[in-house]
Write a protein that holds these residues in place. Sequence first.
Motif, PDB file in Angstrom:
ATOM      1  N   ARG A  24       3.785 -12.976  -2.715  1.00 27.83           N
ATOM      2  CA  ARG A  24       3.516 -11.545  -2.881  1.00 27.83           C
ATOM      3  C   ARG A  24       3.851 -11.126  -4.314  1.00 27.83           C
ATOM      4  NH1 ARG A  24       4.363  -9.888   2.544  1.00 27.83           N
ATOM      5  NH2 ARG A  24       3.548  -7.792   2.137  1.00 27.83           N
ATOM      6  N   ASP A 104       0.796  -6.435  -4.077  1.00 26.97           N
ATOM      7  CA  ASP A 104       1.197  -6.096  -2.716  1.00 26.97           C
ATOM      8  C   ASP A 104       2.093  -4.870  -2.644  1.00 26.97           C
ATOM      9  OD1 ASP A 104       0.396  -8.751  -1.047  1.00 26.97           O
ATOM     10  OD2 ASP A 104       1.111  -9.305  -3.046  1.00 26.97           O
ATOM     11  N   THR A 155      -3.861 -10.845   4.840  1.00 21.79           N
ATOM     12  CA  THR A 155      -2.868 -10.251   3.941  1.00 21.79           C
ATOM     13  C   THR A 155      -2.364  -8.924   4.497  1.00 21.79           C
ATOM     14  OG1 THR A 155      -3.895 -11.256   1.982  1.00 21.79           O
ATOM     15  CG2 THR A 155      -2.489  -9.338   1.615  1.00 21.79           C
TER      16      THR A 155
END
Length: 334
Positions: A24, A104, A155
């Motif tokens: 991430r 992210d 994701t």
Amino acid sequence: MQSILQNTTGLGPKPVQPDNLNGRVAVVVGGAFGIGFEISRALANAGCRVIMVNRKEEQGTDARETIKSESPDASVEWRECDMGHLAQVRDVFSQLRESLDRLDFLVLCAGINTNEFGLDADGIDRHFGVNFLGQFYVVNQLWPVLRKTSKMPGTPAPRVVFESSEMHRTAPNNVHFASLEEINDSSIGPTELYGRTKLAMILFAKYGLAGKVIKENQDNIYAMSVHPGAVNTAMQQQWKDAYPGLTGKLLTWAMLAFGRDVKQGSYSALWALTDPKIEEQNMNGFYFSDPDQPGKESAQASDEKLGSALWDLAHRIVKDKLGEQALVDWKSCA
């Protein structure tokens, strides 16, 4: 004081320590100092690649060295940027947008605490420029890579978190977000100037990002604002500048004596960034006063028309300062 109480009685904010964030990527604006550093530290120690952005190089150097001493394999970087300089924000974050394959977590926690009125490099009230407008522009510049990440199979939804405050209740009663002239009213007191920026963060997350962009685009992205608590950071010393004399000294003493430690101050944001409940219960646009504790917003913070006025004003100011093409289309994808 609150950290002592938590150690001895268990009272205080619920501790949050994320883990297993390998692969991430996070950008933490204000991430090398204070609460922002503790957020960067926790994310990096959990395996996340962290890019910290601050104005002062020595803060970036110290923060990176501290994290690497704890986790030698941590992927942690630093970029210099002044949130009160819109052209610099554009340069730094457009380059980041082009260089990142994914994003992210985006955390917006740079800021000036309660302090006297002054103008930033763009001739804007420095509280509004640094605490809100510069970070509004960061979100705009990075939105395409957040959208790209949200479309990656398997994701988790990217998350955007603003460090707001219960001080949003101290915003002026007559705030309209109608013009730059209103923003640059030098008669507004230090506490009200600060409170107005924290109100702006809540409104932008709720009615700007969640209410306009995410809803219209049907983006799988979550935008939230949080209250960290009264935290013992060096920023509390700014009360002395805001209120010279005994009043400022007493306010500084009170905040330092009874506030949370900096690590505790990071928990609300870390919870909002990583807890699965956000997606499970579709808590988009929410304001949290503590981990897993939705806050009770002021009437102003629940005013959709005020949120729309702020949205329009932010766009107008950025275009006025940098040109009609300064903003990235909210529908674009990296």
